[in-house]
Design a protein around this motif. Structure first.
Motif, short mmCIF file in Angstrom:
data_model
loop_
_atom_site.label_atom_id
_atom_site.label_comp_id
_atom_site.label_asym_id
_atom_site.label_seq_id
_atom_site.Cartn_x
_atom_site.Cartn_y
_atom_site.Cartn_z
N TYR A 162 0.82 -1.16 -0.10
CA TYR A 162 -0.11 0.02 -0.09
C TYR A 162 0.94 1.23 0.03
O TYR A 162 1.69 1.48 0.88
N MET A 175 1.31 5.50 -1.22
CA MET A 175 0.58 6.79 -1.41
C MET A 175 0.88 7.20 -2.94
O MET A 175 2.01 7.42 -3.20
N CYS A 178 4.97 8.64 -3.31
CA CYS A 178 5.63 8.43 -2.38
C CYS A 178 6.93 7.83 -2.70
O CYS A 178 6.85 6.61 -3.19
N LEU A 235 -3.00 4.52 -2.81
CA LEU A 235 -3.90 5.27 -2.02
C LEU A 235 -3.80 6.40 -2.76
O LEU A 235 -2.70 7.25 -2.73
N ARG A 266 -5.49 11.95 -0.01
CA ARG A 266 -5.21 12.15 1.56
C ARG A 266 -6.10 11.32 2.54
O ARG A 266 -5.72 10.77 3.46
N THR A 306 -5.71 7.77 2.34
CA THR A 306 -4.35 7.46 3.19
C THR A 306 -4.65 7.54 4.71
O THR A 306 -4.23 6.54 5.28
N LYS A 318 -4.39 4.32 7.48
CA LYS A 318 -3.46 4.62 8.64
C LYS A 318 -4.35 4.35 9.91
O LYS A 318 -3.80 3.40 10.88
N THR A 330 3.04 5.72 5.43
CA THR A 330 2.89 4.72 4.52
C THR A 330 4.40 5.04 3.75
O THR A 330 5.05 5.93 3.91
#
Length: 262
Positions: free
Chosen positions: A17, A19, A26, A48, A51, A54, A58, A66
Motif C-alpha cells: 500500500y 500513496m 511516495c 492510496l 489524502r 491514506t 493509517k 505509508t
C-alpha cells in the motif's frame, strides 16, 4: 497423481500500500516496490490515491506512515522495516560518517587529474596536486554556503577566532572559496596565499585544541552544517592542506620552487 509444488519455485507474493496522488508519489513506496521485486516477490501494488484514503488506511491499520508492506497476510511495515525483514542494513541518520569527505576528496582528485590530462596530456603532474587542493577548497566552501547560518552555528562550537568575533563564522566560507578559485586560476597569489594561511592556520589550531587537547566530541562544520562528520583528523587535514598550498604557491611565486609545468 497431483503435481507437488516445489517451495523453492513457488511464487512469493506481497501486498504493498503506497500513496500515489496527482500531487505526490511516495518515494519510499517506489523503493519498497523495487526491493520486493528484486527479492523475487510478485507485488500486489495498491495505490492510496487521496489524502483521505491514506489517512483512513493509517487509522484502520494503526500505523503512522505509508508505505506499508504485507507478506503472507502479516504486516511487515514500511521501507526500513522491509529492509530489516530481508536482513539488509538500515542507515542511521544520526550516525557519524566520513563518507561525505571521502567522496568529496575522491571527486576533486579525479577532477584535478582530468584537467591535468586535458592540459598537459597526463593526469600526474604537480599542477594536478595544486588543482586537487584548490578544487577541494572551492567545493568545501560551496557546501558551507548552501546553509551558511547552520555552518556558522556549528563552527562557533570550536573555532577560536569565531568565538571572539562571530562575523568571522560567516566570512570563513567566502574567504575559503575565494582563495580556492584564485588558486585554481593561479592568479593573485598576493591575496590567495595570505587568506589561505590565515584561515588555515586558525582552523588547524582550533581543531587541534578542541579534539586533541580539550578532548571534545563535536561534529565538523567542514562539509556544511548538516553533516555528521566527526571533528578530528579530516578537519585538521583540510586546514593543513590550505596552509601547505599557500606556502607552496608563495615559494613558487618567489622563484624558489618550480611548481608549474610550462
Amino acid at each position: 497423481m497431483l503435481d507437488r509444488v516445489n517451495p523453492s519455485t513457488a511464487v512469493k507474493k506481497a501486498v504493498l500500500y503506497r500513496m500515489v496522488t496527482a500531487e505526490h508519489t511516495c518515494p519510499y513506496g517506489l523503493k519498497a516496490k523495487d526491493l520486493l521485486r528484486r527479492s523475487g516477490y510478485e507485488v500486489d501494488d495498491r495505490h492510496l490515491t487521496t489524502r483521505a484514503q491514506t489517512d483512513a488506511f493509517k487509522v484502520e491499520h494503526g500505523v503512522k506512515t505509508t508505505p506499508q508492506v504485507f507478506i503472507d497476510g502479516a504486516r511487515v511495515g514500511g521501507y526500513d522495516d522491509l529492509r530489516r525483514y530481508f536482513g539488509k542494513p538500515v542507515a542511521d541518520p544520526k550516525a557519524t560518517t566520513y563518507r561525505p569527505v571521502i567522496v568529496l576528496f575522491a571527486m576533486t582528485a579525479l577532477m584535478a587529474m582530468g584537467v591535468s590530462y586535458a592540459v598537459f596530456g597526463t593526469p600526474f603532474t604537480v599542477r594536478a596536486l595544486e588543482w586537487f587542493i584548490a578544487f577541494s577548497m572551492v567545493v568545501l566552501a560551496m557546501l558551507k554556503l548552501q546553509n551558511v547560518e547552520t555552518f556558522a552555528t556549528m563552527f562557533l562550537n570550536y573555532d577560536l577566532l569565531a568565538k571572539r568575533w562571530v562575523p568571522y563564522s560567516y566570512i570563513y566560507p567566502y574567504a575559503e572559496g575565494l582563495a580556492g578559485v584564485l588558486m585554481v586560476a593561479g592568479v593573485a597569489n598576493w591575496l590567495s596565499v595570505p587568506v589561505a594561511l590565515f584561515i588555515g592556520g586558525i582552523g588547524a589550531v582550533s581543531v587541534f585544541k578542541a579534539v586533541y587537547i580539550d578532548k571534545r566530541e563535536l561534529k565538523c562544520a567542514c562539509v556544511g552544517g548538516s553533516s555528521n562528520v566527526p571533528l578530528g583528523f579530516i578537519s585538521l587535514t583540510e586546514n593543513l592542506m590550505m596552509i601547505a598550498m599557500a606556502v607552496w604557491m608563495a615559494l613558487a611565486s618567489s622563484g624558489l620552487m618550480l611548481g608549474h609545468q610550462m
